[in-house]
Scaffold this motif. Structure first.
Motif, PDB file in Angstrom:
ATOM      1  N   HIS A  37       0.852  -1.162   0.173  1.00 33.98           N
ATOM      2  CA  HIS A  37       0.154   0.017   0.016  1.00 33.98           C
ATOM      3  C   HIS A  37       0.869   1.289   0.139  1.00 33.98           C
ATOM      4  O   HIS A  37       0.729   2.230  -0.729  1.00 33.98           O
ATOM      5  N   ASN A  38       1.899   1.202   0.707  1.00 43.99           N
ATOM      6  CA  ASN A  38       2.952   2.437   0.739  1.00 43.99           C
ATOM      7  C   ASN A  38       3.448   2.774  -0.715  1.00 43.99           C
ATOM      8  O   ASN A  38       3.514   3.897  -1.156  1.00 43.99           O
ATOM      9  N   GLY A  39       3.843   1.694  -1.381  1.00 43.77           N
ATOM     10  CA  GLY A  39       4.327   1.898  -2.647  1.00 43.77           C
ATOM     11  C   GLY A  39       3.331   2.289  -3.802  1.00 43.77           C
ATOM     12  O   GLY A  39       3.599   3.155  -4.332  1.00 43.77           O
ATOM     13  N   LEU A  40       2.124   1.689  -3.602  1.00 46.10           N
ATOM     14  CA  LEU A  40       1.177   2.142  -4.453  1.00 46.10           C
ATOM     15  C   LEU A  40       0.613   3.737  -4.284  1.00 46.10           C
ATOM     16  O   LEU A  40       0.386   4.520  -5.357  1.00 46.10           O
ATOM     17  N   ILE A  41       0.666   4.159  -2.996  1.00 43.72           N
ATOM     18  CA  ILE A  41       0.416   5.198  -2.783  1.00 43.72           C
ATOM     19  C   ILE A  41       1.159   6.475  -3.055  1.00 43.72           C
ATOM     20  O   ILE A  41       0.996   7.389  -3.983  1.00 43.72           O
TER      21      ILE A  41
ATOM     22  N   ALA B 207      -3.945   4.196  -9.054  1.00 39.02           N
ATOM     23  CA  ALA B 207      -2.539   4.191  -9.637  1.00 39.02           C
ATOM     24  C   ALA B 207      -2.567   4.030 -11.219  1.00 39.02           C
ATOM     25  O   ALA B 207      -2.040   4.951 -11.919  1.00 39.02           O
ATOM     26  N   LEU B 208      -3.403   3.292 -11.743  1.00 33.16           N
ATOM     27  CA  LEU B 208      -3.389   3.006 -13.238  1.00 33.16           C
ATOM     28  C   LEU B 208      -4.241   4.274 -13.775  1.00 33.16           C
ATOM     29  O   LEU B 208      -3.986   4.659 -14.831  1.00 33.16           O
TER      30      LEU B 208
ATOM     31  N   VAL C 206       0.422   5.709 -13.652  1.00 32.55           N
ATOM     32  CA  VAL C 206       1.526   4.870 -13.198  1.00 32.55           C
ATOM     33  C   VAL C 206       1.669   3.428 -13.998  1.00 32.55           C
ATOM     34  O   VAL C 206       0.943   2.935 -14.391  1.00 32.55           O
ATOM     35  N   GLN C 207       3.045   3.296 -14.450  1.00 34.65           N
ATOM     36  CA  GLN C 207       3.420   1.917 -15.140  1.00 34.65           C
ATOM     37  C   GLN C 207       3.759   1.015 -13.969  1.00 34.65           C
ATOM     38  O   GLN C 207       4.391   1.395 -13.102  1.00 34.65           O
ATOM     39  N   ILE C 208       3.177  -0.368 -14.324  1.00 36.41           N
ATOM     40  CA  ILE C 208       3.231  -1.074 -13.096  1.00 36.41           C
ATOM     41  C   ILE C 208       3.945  -2.443 -13.755  1.00 36.41           C
ATOM     42  O   ILE C 208       3.376  -3.089 -14.560  1.00 36.41           O
ATOM     43  N   ALA C 209       5.140  -2.955 -13.229  1.00 35.21           N
ATOM     44  CA  ALA C 209       5.725  -4.010 -13.642  1.00 35.21           C
ATOM     45  C   ALA C 209       5.778  -5.236 -12.457  1.00 35.21           C
ATOM     46  O   ALA C 209       6.029  -4.827 -11.401  1.00 35.21           O
ATOM     47  N   THR C 210       4.791  -6.388 -12.658  1.00 40.59           N
ATOM     48  CA  THR C 210       5.127  -7.448 -11.510  1.00 40.59           C
ATOM     49  C   THR C 210       5.839  -8.572 -12.099  1.00 40.59           C
ATOM     50  O   THR C 210       6.319  -8.475 -13.115  1.00 40.59           O
TER      51      THR C 210
END
Length: 505
Positions: free
Chosen positions: A18-22, A249-250, A254-258
């Protein structure tokens, strides 16, 4: 692995809890082209929900409640309710069930203190009046709590909070001894009933105050009392909270790499240049990490070293000790029926019920055992979220969770933890059944023990900024930073303020 679509970003955030997403969402909104990198296949980190036992029994092994809605800006800023987050606020928030079936002690939710008054009065009318008075005074601290949590820690912020406490508590805050006693000493001076003191001891520990450390009377009066009774249960488990953050985020871009673990953070001439994933270099002048502080500062940087102040602070952090929380899950054929509920049926619908503690002395012994690195006797706070959210278990069944304190996770070997995982649930079930006789081995379909994952409560304290490091462009935003654990987003928001210079009002 989902590789980033670009090799150039303004900022990279490591860890999609949650901290990273925020933090990633706020940075993107502020105009920073941001990449969020997560080593797991899914997002959420400690705010996750899964099925560790049997199909249909959904369990949140780490974070379980939302309790900062009155102060956190993320609910409104990120439109989390519009993005699918729904919550339920139970009337009965905290309770204790005694093995000998004495009347329980129950705390009702904020704004419904008359229920707490009735429950406390079974043990002491004086204590009931004292608690309700203190809780109402603590409620006036909301603006001060917001200010002290959602700004980087400073002497001015602490002073403002002390001033707000003086206004709220009057003669109590003016007592020259305030700041010199432990939380237990303060509770003992104000409350006479051992049953009530036992529950208040447990809630002090629950919200991060030490029962024995001098000065934590301040934490109890100025924070713990404010926290009591403010929990909400996210419908669908904690994953629904993470999913709402993910959508925010999306929506911001925000670009998200899992499934993309960071191999290193590249440092040149004392400054961040970017990260390396699977041998691929991603350029970014800002890297913020929400993962473990030791991995961030010791394992990931390549090409540069920490400054002396960071090395000293990290050494102190590693020497420090703390407790960790392990989570247990139980798939049940029925919900628990506590013996103490014969005095008050509300106990069976309490969102958090402590078992295994029958006196203030048992709680103090528990804290001492943890401090000494000893394995404590099986005790836990129990929750049955399917009472409020039937989607978490198949129709007619229930899922329960338990949280138990253990010594610092690093004090035990992998073999130790494996042995605990294989035996602890059976021992805890014996304790549970003494308070709720219907909790037998026939009632439990399956159970699971979640070995702690970075679950300690230590905070890295350093000179200067709490979120920047001696490596230019490298920041911390996880629970090792002020104000520590809890699903509030303050670690991320304060890191954002330090990175950008933008101040939250």
């Amino acid at each position: 692995m989902s590789l980033p679509p670009s090799q150039h970003y303004d900022a990279v955030v490591i860890g999609a809890g949650h901290n990273g997403l925020i933090l990633a969402t706020y940075l993107q909104r502020a105009g920073y082209r941001t990449l969020l990198v997560e080593r797991d296949a899914s997002i959420g980190g400690m705010t996750c929900t899964h099925e560790p036992m049997s199909a249909g029994f959904r369990h949140s092994p780490h974070a379980n409640f939302l309790a900062y809605q009155a102060v956190t800006p993320i609910m409104q800023d990120l439109q989390l309710r519009a993005r699918g987050l729904a919550t339920f606020e139970p009337d009965i928030q905290h309770g204790i069930a005694f093995a000998d079936a004495r009347p329980p002690v129950l705390v009702h939710r904020v704004g419904h203190e008359e229920g707490s008054l009735r429950s406390f009065a079974r043990h002491s009318a004086r204590d009931a009046a004292t608690y309700v008075d203190l809780r109402k005074r603590a409620a006036t601290l909301t603006p001060a709590i917001r200010d002290v949590l959602f700004h980087p820690l400073s002497s001015a912020g602490i002073g403002a909070h002390r001033a707000a406490m003086a206004q709220a508590f009057g003669e109590l805050a003016e007592d020259a001894r305030l700041g010199t006693r432990s939380a237990a000493q303060f509770i003992d001076e104000r409350f006479e009933s051992p049953e009530i003191r036992t529950l208040l001891y447990l809630l002090a520990m629950e919200f991060g105050a030490s029962l024995t450390q001098a000065g934590d009377d301040l934490a109890f009066l100025g924070f713990v009392l404010w926290m009591i009774g403010s929990r909400q249960v996210p419908i669908g488990g904690m994953q629904s909270f993470a999913d709402a953050l993910h959508r925010a985020a999306l929506a911001e871009g925000v670009q998200i790499a899992t499934s993309a673990e960071v191999g290193s953070i590249r440092i040149e001439a004392g400054r961040v240049k970017g990260i390396v994933i699977a041998g691929r270099f991603i350029e970014a002048p800002i890297v913020a990490s929400s993962i473990g502080v030791e991995r961030t500062l010791l394992d990931l940087p390549s090409g540069g070293g920490l400054g002396a102040s960071d090395r000293q602070a990290l050494a102190a952090y590693r020497r420090g000790s703390g407790s960790t929380i392990a989570s247990q899950a139980f798939a049940l054929t029925e919900a628990p029926r506590y013996r103490s509920a014969r005095w008050d049926a509300d106990l069976d619908r309490c969102v958090q019920t402590f078992i295994g503690f029958d006196s203030p002395e048992s709680v103090l012994l528990h804290e001492r055992e943890l401090a000494m690195g000893l394995l404590p006797s099986p005790r836990a706070s129990m929750r049955v979220p399917s009472l409020f959210d039937p989607s978490l278990a198949p129709a007619g069944f229930h899922v329960a969770g338990a949280d138990s304190h253990f010594p610092d996770e690093k004090a035990l070997s992998e073999e130790d933890w494996q042995g605990i995982a294989e035996s602890y649930n059976e021992a805890l079930l014996d304790v549970w059944s003494s308070a709720a006789p219907n909790m037998t081995r026939d009632t439990v379909i399956a159970s699971h023990f979640a070995i702690p994952r970075s679950g300690d409560r230590r905070v890295l304290l350093r000179e200067g900024g709490q979120y920047s490091t001696s490596i230019a462009g490298l920041y911390l935003c996880g629970t090792s930073t002020y104000p520590g654990g809890g699903v509030h987003g303050a670690c991320a928001i304060n890191a954002f303020q330090e990175i950008t210079g933008v101040q939250f009002q």
